[in-house]
Design a protein around this motif. Sequence first.
Motif, PDB file in Angstrom:
ATOM      1  N   ASN A   1       3.637  10.964 -29.708  1.00  0.00           N
ATOM      2  CA  ASN A   1       4.146  12.399 -30.719  1.00  0.00           C
ATOM      3  C   ASN A   1       5.409  12.544 -30.503  1.00  0.00           C
ATOM      4  O   ASN A   1       6.292  13.503 -31.243  1.00  0.00           O
ATOM      5  CB  ASN A   1       3.595  13.141 -29.471  1.00  0.00           C
ATOM      6  CG  ASN A   1       2.810  14.734 -30.025  1.00  0.00           C
ATOM      7  OD1 ASN A   1       2.550  14.265 -31.319  1.00  0.00           O
ATOM      8  ND2 ASN A   1       2.990  15.699 -29.537  1.00  0.00           N
ATOM      9  N   ASP A   2       6.224  12.504 -29.060  1.00  0.00           N
ATOM     10  CA  ASP A   2       8.414  11.957 -29.145  1.00  0.00           C
ATOM     11  C   ASP A   2       8.703  11.060 -30.538  1.00  0.00           C
ATOM     12  O   ASP A   2       9.716  11.266 -30.162  1.00  0.00           O
ATOM     13  CB  ASP A   2       8.458  12.078 -27.555  1.00  0.00           C
ATOM     14  CG  ASP A   2       7.831  13.013 -27.171  1.00  0.00           C
ATOM     15  OD1 ASP A   2       7.700  14.158 -27.711  1.00  0.00           O
ATOM     16  OD2 ASP A   2       8.197  12.990 -26.259  1.00  0.00           O
ATOM     17  N   ALA A   3       8.081  10.313 -30.854  1.00  0.00           N
ATOM     18  CA  ALA A   3       8.432   9.676 -31.887  1.00  0.00           C
ATOM     19  C   ALA A   3       8.947   9.931 -33.139  1.00  0.00           C
ATOM     20  O   ALA A   3       9.927   9.787 -33.540  1.00  0.00           O
ATOM     21  CB  ALA A   3       7.803   8.064 -32.452  1.00  0.00           C
ATOM     22  N   LEU A   4       8.805  11.048 -33.829  1.00  0.00           N
ATOM     23  CA  LEU A   4       8.884  12.040 -34.653  1.00  0.00           C
ATOM     24  C   LEU A   4       8.441  13.072 -34.958  1.00  0.00           C
ATOM     25  O   LEU A   4       7.775  13.751 -34.391  1.00  0.00           O
ATOM     26  CB  LEU A   4       8.033  10.846 -36.287  1.00  0.00           C
ATOM     27  CG  LEU A   4       8.131   9.981 -36.758  1.00  0.00           C
ATOM     28  CD1 LEU A   4       6.847   9.280 -36.771  1.00  0.00           C
ATOM     29  CD2 LEU A   4       8.902   9.282 -37.087  1.00  0.00           C
ATOM     30  N   ILE A   5       9.124  14.086 -35.727  1.00  0.00           N
ATOM     31  CA  ILE A   5       9.038  15.271 -36.469  1.00  0.00           C
ATOM     32  C   ILE A   5       8.496  15.519 -37.863  1.00  0.00           C
ATOM     33  O   ILE A   5       8.444  14.460 -38.161  1.00  0.00           O
ATOM     34  CB  ILE A   5      10.294  16.068 -36.359  1.00  0.00           C
ATOM     35  CG1 ILE A   5      11.356  15.889 -34.594  1.00  0.00           C
ATOM     36  CG2 ILE A   5      10.067  17.456 -36.347  1.00  0.00           C
ATOM     37  CD1 ILE A   5      10.931  16.504 -34.067  1.00  0.00           C
TER      38      ILE A   5
ATOM     39  N   MET B   1       8.103  13.177 -42.473  1.00  0.00           N
ATOM     40  CA  MET B   1       8.125  12.817 -41.336  1.00  0.00           C
ATOM     41  C   MET B   1       9.464  12.001 -40.772  1.00  0.00           C
ATOM     42  O   MET B   1      10.218  11.558 -41.458  1.00  0.00           O
ATOM     43  CB  MET B   1       6.900  12.417 -40.579  1.00  0.00           C
ATOM     44  CG  MET B   1       6.123  12.779 -39.997  1.00  0.00           C
ATOM     45  SD  MET B   1       4.053  11.958 -40.440  1.00  0.00           S
ATOM     46  CE  MET B   1       3.787  11.750 -42.010  1.00  0.00           C
ATOM     47  N   GLY B   2      10.397  11.897 -39.756  1.00  0.00           N
ATOM     48  CA  GLY B   2      11.867  11.090 -39.337  1.00  0.00           C
ATOM     49  C   GLY B   2      12.120  11.969 -38.083  1.00  0.00           C
ATOM     50  O   GLY B   2      11.448  12.322 -37.457  1.00  0.00           O
ATOM     51  N   GLU B   3      12.929  11.479 -37.645  1.00  0.00           N
ATOM     52  CA  GLU B   3      13.878  11.235 -36.543  1.00  0.00           C
ATOM     53  C   GLU B   3      14.436  12.814 -36.413  1.00  0.00           C
ATOM     54  O   GLU B   3      13.936  13.450 -37.319  1.00  0.00           O
ATOM     55  CB  GLU B   3      14.687  10.493 -35.325  1.00  0.00           C
ATOM     56  CG  GLU B   3      13.565   9.377 -35.821  1.00  0.00           C
ATOM     57  CD  GLU B   3      15.093   8.175 -35.714  1.00  0.00           C
ATOM     58  OE1 GLU B   3      16.204   8.639 -35.287  1.00  0.00           O
ATOM     59  OE2 GLU B   3      14.092   6.535 -35.597  1.00  0.00           O
ATOM     60  N   LEU B   4      14.744  12.818 -34.876  1.00  0.00           N
ATOM     61  CA  LEU B   4      15.164  14.913 -35.019  1.00  0.00           C
ATOM     62  C   LEU B   4      16.214  15.035 -35.808  1.00  0.00           C
ATOM     63  O   LEU B   4      15.825  16.116 -36.098  1.00  0.00           O
ATOM     64  CB  LEU B   4      15.595  14.816 -33.494  1.00  0.00           C
ATOM     65  CG  LEU B   4      15.803  15.909 -32.742  1.00  0.00           C
ATOM     66  CD1 LEU B   4      15.445  17.611 -33.335  1.00  0.00           C
ATOM     67  CD2 LEU B   4      16.404  15.982 -31.932  1.00  0.00           C
ATOM     68  N   GLU B   5      17.397  14.690 -35.938  1.00  0.00           N
ATOM     69  CA  GLU B   5      18.776  14.700 -36.971  1.00  0.00           C
ATOM     70  C   GLU B   5      18.071  14.971 -37.997  1.00  0.00           C
ATOM     71  O   GLU B   5      18.941  15.912 -38.389  1.00  0.00           O
ATOM     72  CB  GLU B   5      19.546  13.700 -36.818  1.00  0.00           C
ATOM     73  CG  GLU B   5      19.842  14.084 -34.761  1.00  0.00           C
ATOM     74  CD  GLU B   5      20.268  15.819 -34.844  1.00  0.00           C
ATOM     75  OE1 GLU B   5      21.426  16.470 -35.127  1.00  0.00           O
ATOM     76  OE2 GLU B   5      20.545  16.209 -33.875  1.00  0.00           O
ATOM     77  N   ALA B   6      17.516  14.008 -38.749  1.00  0.00           N
ATOM     78  CA  ALA B   6      16.884  13.777 -40.206  1.00  0.00           C
ATOM     79  C   ALA B   6      16.390  15.012 -40.623  1.00  0.00           C
ATOM     80  O   ALA B   6      16.005  15.111 -41.569  1.00  0.00           O
ATOM     81  CB  ALA B   6      16.221  12.775 -40.423  1.00  0.00           C
ATOM     82  N   ILE B   7      15.133  15.711 -39.517  1.00  0.00           N
ATOM     83  CA  ILE B   7      14.021  16.711 -40.213  1.00  0.00           C
ATOM     84  C   ILE B   7      15.601  17.857 -39.467  1.00  0.00           C
ATOM     85  O   ILE B   7      14.634  18.987 -40.660  1.00  0.00           O
ATOM     86  CB  ILE B   7      13.032  17.071 -38.799  1.00  0.00           C
ATOM     87  CG1 ILE B   7      12.269  14.783 -39.510  1.00  0.00           C
ATOM     88  CG2 ILE B   7      12.438  18.348 -39.394  1.00  0.00           C
ATOM     89  CD1 ILE B   7      11.761  15.469 -41.097  1.00  0.00           C
ATOM     90  N   LYS B   8      16.557  17.964 -38.888  1.00  0.00           N
ATOM     91  CA  LYS B   8      16.796  19.272 -38.555  1.00  0.00           C
ATOM     92  C   LYS B   8      17.192  19.324 -40.251  1.00  0.00           C
ATOM     93  O   LYS B   8      17.895  20.655 -40.244  1.00  0.00           O
ATOM     94  CB  LYS B   8      17.676  19.242 -37.689  1.00  0.00           C
ATOM     95  CG  LYS B   8      16.748  19.688 -36.499  1.00  0.00           C
ATOM     96  CD  LYS B   8      17.769  18.982 -34.898  1.00  0.00           C
ATOM     97  CE  LYS B   8      19.058  19.342 -34.626  1.00  0.00           C
ATOM     98  NZ  LYS B   8      19.840  19.137 -33.740  1.00  0.00           N
TER      99      LYS B   8
END
Length: 346
Positions: A132-136, A184-191
């Motif tokens: 669950n923590d892999a992708l936002i 979907m993507g990693e934290l900074e990309a989705i922010k």
Amino acid sequence: MKPAWLDFLKDAGAEIENNKVVSFGNLEREHRMVHTGLVICDLSHHGLISIDGEDTADFLQGQLTNDVRDVSLQHSQLSAYCTHKGRMLANFRVFKRDDSYFLSLPQSLLESILKRISMFILMAKVTIKDNNDALIKIGLSGPKADEQLSNIISDLPTETDDVTQSNGYTIIKCAGTLPRYEIMGELEAIKKIWGQLDVNAAPAGADAWETLDIMAGIPTITPETSEAFVPQMTNMHVINGVNFQKGCYTGQEVVARMQYLGKLKRRMFRINIESDNAVIAGDKLFAKDSTSGQGTGQIVNSQVDPDGGHIALAVIDIADAEAGSLQLHDENGPAITVHSLPYSVE
């Protein structure tokens, strides 16, 4: 929900309960916007199971209702996981990112499905885990969703269930009455992309995305309805969630027999319920003149309708649905009106 993402959403005005975004401060406006406007939703209430290893495709092929060989970096699919009696324990979207397969399903079912499917690994070279923590995960929907997203990501999927992988993002085109995407993507990309989309899109809570699924006729199995339906009852075979040529999987004999030898007596309809009281998955339906020995039907998913009452998907005895005079719970319950789905069901 990843703590840093949780803090980001709170700073954006999100009201959060049990790791689920309830709203961004104006629930009534969000309910109205979702039908015609451009909305952006957090999808953290959808959990992720990741499956890795050289035997992954073969392993999933023996477990799920759809043909996993069709899943690639460019194509996702809806699918279901059944009991040996052909009843759906859960349904979900299957997609790939890098070398991993992912199942996206309600967080409320993740633990039980992870535990059950892990029991069948045996000697297969497969690793299954809660990732669950892999992708936002976020969703974008609206008349100008294509235009808004293409201003940020040039390579977008054009057909339903297709996928593109671009600049660290996995983008899936979803079925809908309006253009709709999961990103979907990693934290900074989705922010970053949230901030870019937030300029023109209205943030909305998790219920908004379920409303869009209801409008599109896409069911979501929850703990209240797990093991209640064979796939055909929820139109999974119509929305490309079942493959009848793929070979054996858990529950396949029952699902295939229903398709080729049985007569489907109940299926999923879209309905409106004339009640402002809560309507939840698993609630029973009533028809006074019903001759069904299994009951008239039950709610699959339901959300508030901004025009009054609730909009819902429900599995209903076909004869009762066609006869009308449906009510929620019992003969004194709220009236129910059946509406058309955005696809045809033979």
